[in-house]
Design a protein around this motif. Structure first.
Motif, PDB file in Angstrom:
ATOM      1  N   LYS A 345       0.807  -1.396   0.091  1.00  0.00           N
ATOM      2  CA  LYS A 345      -0.056  -0.005   0.037  1.00  0.00           C
ATOM      3  C   LYS A 345       0.756   1.238  -0.180  1.00  0.00           C
ATOM      4  N   VAL A 346       1.997   1.042   0.868  1.00  0.00           N
ATOM      5  CA  VAL A 346       2.925   2.352   0.676  1.00  0.00           C
ATOM      6  C   VAL A 346       3.517   2.474  -0.693  1.00  0.00           C
ATOM      7  N   PHE A 347       3.737   1.625  -1.398  1.00  0.00           N
ATOM      8  CA  PHE A 347       4.357   1.360  -2.855  1.00  0.00           C
ATOM      9  C   PHE A 347       3.179   1.983  -3.683  1.00  0.00           C
ATOM     10  N   ALA A 348       1.941   1.470  -3.455  1.00  0.00           N
ATOM     11  CA  ALA A 348       0.914   2.156  -4.194  1.00  0.00           C
ATOM     12  C   ALA A 348       0.687   3.824  -4.164  1.00  0.00           C
ATOM     13  N   LYS A 349       1.126   4.314  -2.889  1.00  0.00           N
ATOM     14  CA  LYS A 349       0.817   5.594  -2.725  1.00  0.00           C
ATOM     15  C   LYS A 349       1.791   6.444  -3.358  1.00  0.00           C
ATOM     16  N   GLN A 350       3.126   6.049  -2.989  1.00  0.00           N
ATOM     17  CA  GLN A 350       4.401   6.834  -3.489  1.00  0.00           C
ATOM     18  C   GLN A 350       5.541   5.989  -3.840  1.00  0.00           C
ATOM     19  N   ALA A 351       5.491   4.844  -4.082  1.00  0.00           N
ATOM     20  CA  ALA A 351       6.505   4.114  -4.882  1.00  0.00           C
ATOM     21  C   ALA A 351       7.576   3.624  -4.059  1.00  0.00           C
ATOM     22  N   SER A 352       7.627   3.633  -2.624  1.00  0.00           N
ATOM     23  CA  SER A 352       8.630   3.368  -1.751  1.00  0.00           C
ATOM     24  C   SER A 352       8.873   1.919  -1.790  1.00  0.00           C
ATOM     25  N   PHE A 353       9.808   1.345  -2.251  1.00  0.00           N
ATOM     26  CA  PHE A 353       9.928  -0.336  -2.586  1.00  0.00           C
ATOM     27  C   PHE A 353      10.183  -1.349  -1.411  1.00  0.00           C
ATOM     28  N   PRO A 354       9.064  -2.081  -1.138  1.00  0.00           N
ATOM     29  CA  PRO A 354       9.084  -2.912  -0.023  1.00  0.00           C
ATOM     30  C   PRO A 354      10.392  -3.909   0.094  1.00  0.00           C
ATOM     31  N   SER A 355      10.758  -4.173   1.374  1.00  0.00           N
ATOM     32  CA  SER A 355      11.803  -5.076   1.900  1.00  0.00           C
ATOM     33  C   SER A 355      11.036  -6.556   1.779  1.00  0.00           C
ATOM     34  N   THR A 356       9.872  -6.497   1.530  1.00  0.00           N
ATOM     35  CA  THR A 356       9.281  -7.939   1.365  1.00  0.00           C
ATOM     36  C   THR A 356       9.154  -8.477  -0.091  1.00  0.00           C
ATOM     37  N   PRO A 357       9.809  -9.424  -0.531  1.00  0.00           N
ATOM     38  CA  PRO A 357       9.918  -9.891  -1.801  1.00  0.00           C
ATOM     39  C   PRO A 357       8.458 -10.566  -2.383  1.00  0.00           C
ATOM     40  N   SER A 358       7.751 -10.884  -1.377  1.00  0.00           N
ATOM     41  CA  SER A 358       6.561 -11.902  -1.848  1.00  0.00           C
ATOM     42  C   SER A 358       5.483 -10.811  -2.243  1.00  0.00           C
ATOM     43  N   ALA A 359       5.578  -9.552  -2.082  1.00  0.00           N
ATOM     44  CA  ALA A 359       4.827  -8.282  -2.424  1.00  0.00           C
ATOM     45  C   ALA A 359       5.087  -8.186  -3.755  1.00  0.00           C
ATOM     46  N   TYR A 360       6.226  -8.207  -4.399  1.00  0.00           N
ATOM     47  CA  TYR A 360       6.770  -7.761  -5.608  1.00  0.00           C
ATOM     48  C   TYR A 360       5.831  -8.189  -7.005  1.00  0.00           C
ATOM     49  N   ASP A 361       5.338  -9.472  -6.873  1.00  0.00           N
ATOM     50  CA  ASP A 361       4.505  -9.638  -8.108  1.00  0.00           C
ATOM     51  C   ASP A 361       3.245  -8.758  -8.262  1.00  0.00           C
ATOM     52  N   SER A 362       2.873  -8.453  -7.124  1.00  0.00           N
ATOM     53  CA  SER A 362       1.461  -7.760  -6.845  1.00  0.00           C
ATOM     54  C   SER A 362       1.402  -6.238  -6.930  1.00  0.00           C
ATOM     55  N   LEU A 363       2.885  -5.717  -6.902  1.00  0.00           N
ATOM     56  CA  LEU A 363       2.921  -4.265  -6.833  1.00  0.00           C
ATOM     57  C   LEU A 363       2.441  -3.377  -7.860  1.00  0.00           C
ATOM     58  N   LYS A 364       1.593  -2.308  -7.442  1.00  0.00           N
ATOM     59  CA  LYS A 364       1.138  -1.553  -8.545  1.00  0.00           C
ATOM     60  C   LYS A 364       1.183  -0.156  -7.855  1.00  0.00           C
ATOM     61  N   PRO A 365       1.641   0.898  -8.656  1.00  0.00           N
ATOM     62  CA  PRO A 365       1.488   2.213  -8.136  1.00  0.00           C
ATOM     63  C   PRO A 365       0.085   2.658  -8.357  1.00  0.00           C
ATOM     64  N   SER A 366      -0.141   3.633  -7.479  1.00  0.00           N
ATOM     65  CA  SER A 366      -1.611   4.162  -7.433  1.00  0.00           C
ATOM     66  C   SER A 366      -1.426   4.811  -8.780  1.00  0.00           C
ATOM     67  N   ALA A 367      -2.790   5.149  -9.295  1.00  0.00           N
ATOM     68  CA  ALA A 367      -3.057   5.723 -10.631  1.00  0.00           C
ATOM     69  C   ALA A 367      -2.404   7.369 -10.544  1.00  0.00           C
ATOM     70  N   ALA A 368      -2.364   7.894  -9.323  1.00  0.00           N
ATOM     71  CA  ALA A 368      -1.969   9.219  -9.043  1.00  0.00           C
ATOM     72  C   ALA A 368      -0.248   9.271  -9.357  1.00  0.00           C
ATOM     73  N   THR A 369       0.041   8.242  -8.758  1.00  0.00           N
ATOM     74  CA  THR A 369       1.652   8.232  -8.636  1.00  0.00           C
ATOM     75  C   THR A 369       2.037   7.932 -10.233  1.00  0.00           C
ATOM     76  N   LYS A 370       1.478   7.315 -10.719  1.00  0.00           N
ATOM     77  CA  LYS A 370       1.692   6.745 -11.944  1.00  0.00           C
ATOM     78  C   LYS A 370       1.769   7.864 -12.955  1.00  0.00           C
ATOM     79  N   ALA A 371       0.538   8.654 -12.814  1.00  0.00           N
ATOM     80  CA  ALA A 371       0.311   9.776 -13.942  1.00  0.00           C
ATOM     81  C   ALA A 371       1.356  10.921 -13.324  1.00  0.00           C
ATOM     82  N   TYR A 372       1.893  10.882 -12.401  1.00  0.00           N
ATOM     83  CA  TYR A 372       2.660  12.023 -11.629  1.00  0.00           C
ATOM     84  C   TYR A 372       4.016  11.770 -12.491  1.00  0.00           C
TER      85      TYR A 372
END
Length: 437
Positions: A345-372
């Motif tokens: 959820k933190v990644f989705a909000k501002q792209a901070s990259f998690p230290s938990t690799p199990s999350a990597y396959d499902s990581l999606k930045p928020s539409a707002a961050t991607k547009a930014y």
């Protein structure tokens, strides 16, 4: 993360300030908001952080409070880690005024593990914690020799380059992220050469890069040799990684392409807001910082590309000081905040990259961050960098050595017109003071 700590040369003055701060903290500890449960049974948990970790911004505190109605979370933020970290050490030494949960920057983790480990709870034994959830090297960084894990990983800092497409376009440079990545691939000199080209047609009152220190940190992020070897011996003088980063920074410092701003200072923040520079070294956590400091007008103006070399700059942990009044509740919060689903959820909000690799396959930045960031493939960029970053050895004074180099050596060349030799001499003098030599 997001800047480091530098000890004063005046050790007597530092001791006096520390003693005063300790006495003041002790005197005020009885008034600490998180010191005890209220008459209604509610508890305030204080979370100490530096910079923009993104936990609050991603709504995690609000979410936790809703499922734990007896808990209120208060985040105590200090913008610069070089101000946050000495305060943390003072709190740990005195046992007074500590936050219930304390963030620790990666360049400080070795010192905390080796000198302050006894003052933290063992989160490796906390309910709900599985070692396999976290990157193995990240887990090891926060674990003492006797197996006590004092911090759980929040984020890592795979480092790209962020750039302003609008300024590149006005300067006649290409704006396509893949084209730029190919142009400077594998060679920071090519990045510097592009900066020289930018300055020939630079939009009024703009520079190519925020600071030479930014370039130093970006190049050093990919270093195999840092300031210490595996035995704990200082090798900063002969380290090839340090030399490469210094040489690149000097080319920028002596050129006309830098805005000459000190990172994490108010003037640097203003530089973002006023579009004073076209590029900045961009570890994953920087994406949130850029959004916050540039503001809405930066949406779609920023883009992101792979840097010349892959590297990791920064990252953080959450620990629970043993002097805290609510260790059980604080431990539960720290564990919850660092689970893969929360860090995603933190990644989705501002792209901070998690230290938990199990999350990597499902990581999606928020539409707002991607547009930014102009619809850049943020997940793919950072994941690719993270996979190719060389493992790094951190030493007990890693942060202080780095800060001495950037905030003394590099800045003297960049802002005061000193020669690279004079700047390095000044940095060495500061480092020896930091190391007590």
């Amino acid at each position: 993360m997001r800047s480091n700590f530098r000890r004063s040369r005046r050790l007597v003055t530092y001791a006096a300030v520390t003693a005063l701060a300790t006495s003041l903290l002790a005197a005020c500890s009885s008034d600490d908001e998180g010191g005890s449960a209220g008459s209604d049974g509610k508890i305030t948990l204080n979370v100490g952080t530096f910079g923009v970790l993104g936990l609050k911004q991603a709504g995690l505190y609000d979410e936790y409070e809703k499922s734990h109605p007896n808990i209120t979370i208060k985040e105590n933020v200090i913008e610069r880690n070089d101000a946050y970290y000495p305060k943390l050490l003072t709190q740990l030494q005195s046992g007074a005024g500590v936050n219930d949960v304390a963030a620790i920057e990666v360049s400080n983790i070795t010192e905390v593990v080796k000198t302050q480990g006894a003052k933290f709870e063992d989160l490796g034994k906390a309910e709900g914690v599985e070692k396999s959830t976290y990157l193995d090297w990240k887990w090891k960084q926060a674990t003492t020799e006797d197996g006590k894990t004092i911090g759980l990983g929040v984020d890592i800092g795979p480092t790209a380059l962020c750039y302003r497409k609008d300024l590149f376009e006005k300067a006649g440079l290409p704006t396509d992220r893949e084209e730029l990545a190919k142009e400077w691939a594998g060679d920071w000199d090519k990045y510097v050469a592009l900066g020289e080209k930018y300055m020939k047609k630079a939009p009024k009152d703009t520079k190519f890069v925020d600071s030479a220190s930014s370039v130093y940190n970006a190049v050093f992020a990919g270093a195999k040799e840092r300031y210490y070897d595996k035995s704990g011996k200082e090798i900063y003088e002969d380290s090839q990684g340090r030399k490469d980063a210094w040489d690149a920074a000097m080319k920028v410092a002596q050129g006309d392409m830098s805005a000459k701003l000190k990172q994490f200072d108010p003037t640097w923040d203003q530089g973002f807001a006023n579009a004073k520079f076209a590029t900045v070294a961009c570890p994953a956590w920087m994406a949130g910082y850029i959004q916050e400091k540039t503001g809405p007008e930066g949406k779609g103006q920023w883009d992101m590309a792979k840097a010349p070399t892959d590297g990791n700059w920064g990252g953080s942990f959450l620990g629970v000081p043993s002097a805290g009044k609510h260790k059980k509740e604080a431990t539960e919060l720290a564990v919850w905040l660092t689970q893969p689903e929360q860090l995603a959820k933190v990644f989705a909000k501002q792209a901070s990259f998690p230290s938990t690799p199990s999350a990597y396959d499902s990581l999606k930045p928020s539409a707002a961050t991607k547009a930014y960031f102009s619809d850049a493939p943020i997940t793919e960029i950072f994941a690719g960098i993270a996979k190719n970053t060389p493992s790094a050895v951190y030493g007990i004074k890693d942060a202080q050595i780095g800060q001495s180099i950037t905030d003394i050596g590099v800045l003297q060349v960049e802002q005061q017109g000193k020669s690279p030799e004079e700047g390095w001499e000044a940095a060495q003098k500061e480092i020896k003071d930091v190391l007590g030599q």
